[in-house]
Scaffold this motif. Structure first.
Motif, short mmCIF file in Angstrom:
data_model
loop_
_atom_site.label_atom_id
_atom_site.label_comp_id
_atom_site.label_asym_id
_atom_site.label_seq_id
_atom_site.Cartn_x
_atom_site.Cartn_y
_atom_site.Cartn_z
N LEU A 164 0.72 -1.21 0.07
CA LEU A 164 -0.06 0.03 0.10
C LEU A 164 0.87 1.20 -0.04
O LEU A 164 1.77 1.34 1.00
CB LEU A 164 -0.88 0.14 1.27
CG LEU A 164 -1.80 1.15 1.71
CD1 LEU A 164 -2.66 1.61 0.32
CD2 LEU A 164 -2.37 1.16 2.83
N TYR A 165 0.62 2.07 -0.88
CA TYR A 165 1.35 3.32 -0.99
C TYR A 165 0.49 4.58 -0.94
O TYR A 165 -0.64 4.60 -1.64
CB TYR A 165 2.30 3.61 -2.51
CG TYR A 165 3.15 2.34 -2.55
CD1 TYR A 165 4.43 2.54 -2.12
CD2 TYR A 165 2.87 1.26 -3.44
CE1 TYR A 165 5.16 1.58 -2.20
CE2 TYR A 165 4.00 0.17 -3.43
CZ TYR A 165 4.98 0.24 -2.88
OH TYR A 165 6.10 -0.62 -3.03
N VAL A 166 0.93 5.49 -0.38
CA VAL A 166 0.45 7.08 -0.39
C VAL A 166 1.06 7.95 -1.20
O VAL A 166 2.26 7.81 -0.91
CB VAL A 166 0.22 7.40 1.23
CG1 VAL A 166 -0.54 8.75 1.25
CG2 VAL A 166 -0.89 6.29 2.10
N LYS A 167 0.62 8.30 -2.39
CA LYS A 167 1.19 9.13 -3.41
C LYS A 167 0.89 10.36 -3.20
O LYS A 167 -0.40 10.70 -3.46
CB LYS A 167 1.26 8.50 -4.68
CG LYS A 167 1.64 7.00 -4.72
CD LYS A 167 1.40 6.37 -5.95
CE LYS A 167 2.15 5.06 -6.06
NZ LYS A 167 2.17 4.44 -7.39
N LYS A 168 1.86 11.50 -2.98
CA LYS A 168 1.27 12.68 -2.88
C LYS A 168 1.84 13.68 -4.22
O LYS A 168 3.03 13.39 -4.57
CB LYS A 168 1.66 13.49 -1.71
CG LYS A 168 1.28 14.84 -1.59
CD LYS A 168 2.42 15.66 -1.81
CE LYS A 168 2.20 17.24 -1.98
NZ LYS A 168 3.60 17.96 -2.40
N GLU B 134 4.85 2.82 2.42
CA GLU B 134 5.62 3.94 2.05
C GLU B 134 4.63 5.08 1.87
O GLU B 134 3.78 4.88 1.20
CB GLU B 134 6.35 3.55 0.59
CG GLU B 134 7.78 4.07 1.02
CD GLU B 134 8.79 3.48 -0.24
OE1 GLU B 134 9.48 2.75 -0.05
OE2 GLU B 134 8.58 4.04 -1.40
N CYS B 135 5.20 6.24 2.01
CA CYS B 135 4.61 7.57 1.72
C CYS B 135 5.55 8.00 0.67
O CYS B 135 6.76 8.57 0.87
CB CYS B 135 4.40 8.25 2.96
SG CYS B 135 3.61 9.93 2.46
N ALA C 128 -0.48 13.51 3.36
CA ALA C 128 -0.03 12.25 2.83
C ALA C 128 0.63 11.46 3.95
O ALA C 128 0.61 10.25 4.06
CB ALA C 128 1.06 12.43 1.85
N VAL C 129 1.58 12.14 4.80
CA VAL C 129 2.18 11.34 5.79
C VAL C 129 1.21 10.82 6.85
O VAL C 129 1.20 9.61 7.39
CB VAL C 129 3.40 12.18 6.75
CG1 VAL C 129 3.89 11.54 7.88
CG2 VAL C 129 4.55 12.51 5.48
#
Lengths: 416, 416
Positions: B16-20, B181-182, B170-171
């Motif tokens: 799972l990635y949070v992408k900003k 990962e962010c 995002a963090v």
């Protein structure tokens, strides 16, 4: 607000107005400032007010174009998320302009108010309005500044309302709050007997009945959307149309009263850029026609002034917006076999001129006078349609001005 | 998404990635389209993603200017209502661009997610993030596209976050969702040893520790805001900085590990347009200085590299942004009597060059080398300040490039 003023306001429950300002009215910072000045004066005079704002003129179109650059058919939920920002900008600016004048104000989105709608994105209908927050603010002497045209569905998504948009928001708030009046501020000083651009002698009406206003709006008077008039009538909210730019009493829209003389023509509405399509039915099993009109409805095409006459064959005629002509002709072509119809005729550059009266318009008399007047001016009427309170005529666009002026004069609208 | 793919995704719990994506990255429809293409590819490769968008470049400034036309000091609540629309536009456009590619996506405001903040409008801090809705969407294979930089306070008002804005969103989401990962997508390919505009031999770092990155950011590296680095460290969220425009591994920011050699200089941060102010204290009752700095803080002025030395008298020096110089001098002038200070000296057109190392920077050795190198180039150091992991120098602006190149070479940063 001084304590005494607050006290006196809450004791005598001064009048409550919901005031809606359209896109042109909030179209620039200067205009927002000017409106804030008027709202501030009314506040100081003790009025209780709820303000509803549209997006600044041009903003919604800018946002739609932005979405259109991504995809021609944007998901309606995402389009609503996008375009609802327009009103959010206006309300923040209006609240700031009021606060600058020392007037307590708070902007609220449709979600914050809570304006509950169904989930028909892009044309949602209001189902319920919570008044707790609004009443709490009014009690504290704070002016709520509400985003028009938007609400939230049961899932918490942003929705935008169907046609009538911000007017409908204002009417719904006025109904929920039992406001004394819902005031729609526009760029004209009220409802006129006809379009003053066509007939300079057009007169502002002091008052008009809901049913007449509904027909006027439906038939082309752009000052109000018919849906919001119907909504106001349903919830018995007195509506007033006024100018954002000058003082005046405007036009009150209310239930038929002593000052609405029955049977009289009160106004002439106009709708331009129409085309008329006609064909003969060779076989009159009528559910075939139903198939055709269902198909046109699916294509998003609105037909109007449908009429069916019979001499040697049964002739069907209807009008449409001229921009739809090509698609309608193509569709008729593709179904002409199954429908079993004769050749299709069409005429372009037509307008609809509608005489709207109070209840029980004396149609025969009115029709007689209309044909007499237009005949004298050599204007050929293509199609006629009537209801309890209107008589609509389709004529060539190049005769629009002369027809409106002649009818306006013949029905003594100059003399109101 | 085919049923099997959905099943396999939920079974093996893919990463799972949070992408900003920042303002430049979503600065035009073309760029949004290009990002959507990359997100779609990652989706098809089985990645689970949460997207966070900033406002399109220029939009927030446009909105601030609009508010500024109404009032110079807009109510912070109303300013937040106004500027939060910028992100709402981006997320709707991004969701549409994904849907156009057949990728299920849904835009969400801070309120809808629910990102709970305190009520410090304009610089709100995130207090809690609800993950229920996000997890539900991820479970269904729908990509949440979240508005950065915004949340809601306990009253339901829209708030905007303080500095770091969308990065912090995002963090916070990555922390709440325990993301792998962010990823912060920017217009550079990662974190560099120094600004490549100053030193073309600057190298991209594969990895850097949180503490070094925090110092680099605080001392002038613009790629990340120090607050979001600190936030990521606190919640143990691995951060990665990558380019929105080209492929690459970027720079991973993580806890000190085997590949971070202790005591070494890892980068050189630069901050320009500084002024330095100095004066002698004639009377050293030090709470008088406290009064001065409290007063400057109230004026919103940040002082840096404060140092106090003593020879014949006690000399106080500090640096400030050059744009604040006039106000600081005026303030010093007005309090010089009560403070009992000598004449005030100032210098303009200065820069701060900061050598940032891993924990336990060998400061004496580093300082010795710095003075040696700069001395050979005839560069005069105005002020020095050090901490456990950095050594900051103030030098004249016209020596910036030669100082950075000389130090970059001397500390072997070219050879990474």
């Amino acid at each position: 607000m001084p304590e005494e003023q607050k006290l006196s306001q809450s004791l005598c429950k001064s009048k409550l107005y919901v005031k809606k300002f359209g896109g042109t009215s909030v179209g620039s910072i200067e205009r927002i400032e000017a409106l804030a000045e008027r709202i501030a004066k009314a506040y100081q005079a003790g009025e209780r007010q709820v303000i509803v704002c549209s997006a600044m003129a041009g903003e919604t179109n800018r946002l739609i174009a932005l979405g259109g650059q991504v995809t021609a058919y944007g998901d309606p939920r995402e389009m609503d998320m996008l375009i609802s920002t327009g009103e959010q900008i206006s309300i923040a600016l209006m609240a700031m302009a009021l606060q600058k004048r020392g007037i307590p104000a708070r902007s609220l989105t449709g979600d914050q108010v809570q304006i509950h709608t169904n989930s028909q994105f892009g044309r949602a209908a209001i189902e319920q309005v919570d008044t707790d927050y609004l009443e709490q603010l009014l009690e504290q002497g704070i002016i709520p500044v509400v985003a028009g045209f938007q609400g939230r569905n049961p899932n918490g998504d942003v929705t935008t309302l169907g046609r009538g948009g911000s007017d409908t928001t204002a009417v719904a708030l006025a109904a929920a709050l039992s406001a004394d009046e819902c005031q729609i501020f526009t760029d004209v000083t009220g409802v006129f007997t006809t379009d003053p651009n066509l007939e300079p002698a057009a007169k502002r009406l002091d008052s008009i009945s809901f049913s007449s206003m509904f027909e006027m709006a439906r038939l082309g008077a752009k000052v109000l959307h018919p849906d919001s008039v119907a909504y106001a009538e349903k919830y018995r909210v007195p509506l007033r149309v006024l100018s954002s730019f000058e003082d005046g009493e405007g036009t009150l829209i209310c239930f038929d009263g002593q000052y609405h003389q029955a049977g009289k023509v009160v106004g002439i509405a106009v709708s331009a850029d129409l085309a008329m399509v006609s064909f003969d039915e060779l076989d009159e099993s009528s559910d075939r026609l139903a198939v055709l009109f269902k198909r046109l409805a699916e294509m998003g095409i609105e037909t109007d002034l449908l009429s069916k006459t019979r001499s040697s064959a049964s002739t069907v005629s209807f009008t449409i917006a001229q921009s739809w002509l090509e698609r309608v002709l193509a569709e008729l072509d593709s179904v002409s076999q199954t429908l079993n119809i004769g050749p299709v005729y069409f005429e372009q550059d037509l307008v609809r001129v509608s005489l709207v009266g109070n209840n029980n318009l004396a149609k025969t008399e009115v029709a007689a006078k209309v044909f007499d007047v237009l005949g004298k001016h050599g204007i050929h009427v293509k199609l006629v349609s009537s209801s309890a309170i209107k008589l609509a005529l389709v004529i060539p666009q190049n005769h629009l001005r002369s027809a409106v002026c002649a009818l306006h004069h013949a029905f003594e609208l100059n003399e109101l």
